[in-house]
Design an enzyme around this catalytic site. Structure first.
Site, PDB file in Angstrom:
ATOM      1  N   LYS A 186       0.843  -1.189   0.000  1.00 10.21           N
ATOM      2  CA  LYS A 186       0.000   0.000   0.000  1.00 10.21           C
ATOM      3  C   LYS A 186       0.885   1.248   0.000  1.00 10.21           C
ATOM      4  CE  LYS A 186      -1.883  -1.500   3.736  1.00 10.21           C
ATOM      5  NZ  LYS A 186      -2.723  -1.794   4.919  1.00 10.21           N
ATOM      6  N   THR A 217      -8.844   9.481   8.080  1.00  8.77           N
ATOM      7  CA  THR A 217      -8.521   8.217   7.409  1.00  8.77           C
ATOM      8  C   THR A 217      -8.288   7.069   8.383  1.00  8.77           C
ATOM      9  OG1 THR A 217      -6.172   8.850   7.366  1.00  8.77           O
ATOM     10  CG2 THR A 217      -7.505   9.401   5.422  1.00  8.77           C
ATOM     11  N   GLY A 219      -8.540   3.746  10.197  1.00  5.03           N
ATOM     12  CA  GLY A 219      -9.118   2.453   9.835  1.00  5.03           C
ATOM     13  C   GLY A 219      -8.936   2.044   8.391  1.00  5.03           C
ATOM     14  N   THR A 220      -8.148   2.828   7.636  1.00  4.08           N
ATOM     15  CA  THR A 220      -7.983   2.530   6.209  1.00  4.08           C
ATOM     16  C   THR A 220      -7.438   1.130   5.960  1.00  4.08           C
ATOM     17  OG1 THR A 220      -7.546   4.876   5.830  1.00  4.08           O
ATOM     18  CG2 THR A 220      -6.945   3.353   4.072  1.00  4.08           C
ATOM     19  N   GLY A 221      -6.375   0.769   6.680  1.00  3.59           N
ATOM     20  CA  GLY A 221      -5.743  -0.534   6.448  1.00  3.59           C
ATOM     21  C   GLY A 221      -6.644  -1.698   6.803  1.00  3.59           C
ATOM     22  N   CYS A 222      -7.318  -1.597   7.951  1.00  2.00           N
ATOM     23  CA  CYS A 222      -8.251  -2.655   8.365  1.00  2.00           C
ATOM     24  C   CYS A 222      -9.368  -2.807   7.338  1.00  2.00           C
ATOM     25  CB  CYS A 222      -8.860  -2.314   9.724  1.00  2.00           C
ATOM     26  SG  CYS A 222      -7.675  -2.057  11.054  1.00  2.00           S
TER      27      CYS A 222
END
Length: 273
Positions: A186, A217, A219-222
């Protein structure tokens, strides 16, 4: 892996089943809470194995408490042995014993696995003990169908530093060396458009999206990893699942909203508004 949808005789169709193995975010923006919202938004039934509890809000993480290995193992077996699962997503695992226990459980589960190797929170708070890094490399990543590290996690796990888009293939190769079938690197922390690289070492898929001027932003990765798992549970190929997940999380980032006094969450229900 069982059928994607099952019908109880005379009843409604059961949606695809996705299991998240991760920590709780008391503020609801990341972790288990973000995972379940994402799974619902994408038409799947989300189930959860809680690995840790965090006292967390828009300003940061004020405390973490990991659950005993026996509690994590019991939750996993309770869900998988009775209900079954179409895909598994892992997030915060906190310690080496938890990483190793979850890796053992995944090895005995016939379903695709998305590993989000969570190392630090959005605010820079550590969520994985340094002593657990080797277990992530040698036990968890080899169990992954797709690994989804951000650039900080790439450096933490491999020592590779990414300065620009040209470094993404090198980062992916370093992650793939630990055994996942696919690596999704990412590039959200890079300047310019939001670019990610998905590769299995032979084919490359570059995913690009405009960068939205929105600081909320959390929580983007989860959210991205859970969206990939939802796609896999629905029977999509890895490139298809990742492409759909990228589109979903891009919309969620654009709609992210203020919450508390710090960084707010992405909007998991943006398509409904």
């Amino acid at each position: 892996m069982g059928p994607l949808r099952r019908r109880v005789r005379g009843g409604p169709v059961t949606p695809p089943l996705v299991l998240t193995v991760a920590g709780s975010d008391a503020g609801g923006g990341a972790g288990i809470q973000a995972d379940l919202k994402t799974m619902l938004a994408l038409g799947t039934h989300g189930m959860s194995v809680l690995t840790a509890v965090t006292a967390q809000n828009s300003l940061g993480v004020q405390g973490t408490w990991e659950l005993p290995v026996e509690a994590v193992r019991a939750q996993y077996r309770s869900v998988v042995d009775d209900i079954g699962v179409g895909a598994v997503k892992t997030g915060m695992l906190a310690s080496a014993p938890l990483v190793e226990a979850v890796a053992e459980l995944l090895a005995g589960t016939d379903a695709p696995v998305v590993v989000d190797p969570v190392g630090v929170s959005k605010h820079g708070d550590p969520l994985l003990a340094a002593s657990a890094l080797d277990s992530v490399r040698t036990r968890l990543l080899p169990a992954a169908t797709v690994a989804t590290p951000n650039l900080d996690e790439v450096t933490q796990l491999t020592g590779v530093t990414v300065a620009d888009e040209a470094d993404l293939p090198r980062a992916a190769a370093a992650i793939l060396a630990y055994g996942p079938r696919w690596a999704l690197i990412k590039g959200g922390h890079l300047a310019g458009e939001a670019v990610d690289l998905l590769t299995d070492g032979s084919e490359e898929h570059w995913l690009r999206a405009p960068r939205h001027d929105n600081r909320h932003t959390h929580g983007t990765g989860c959210t991205l990893a859970s969206a990939v798992a939802a796609g896999l549970a629905k029977g999509l190929s890895v490139p298809e699942a990742v492409t759909e997940a990228k589109a979903y999380v891009t919309g969620a980032i654009a709609a992210g909203f203020a919450l508390g006094g710090g960084i707010g969450p992405v909007d998991h229900g943006w398509r409904w508004r």
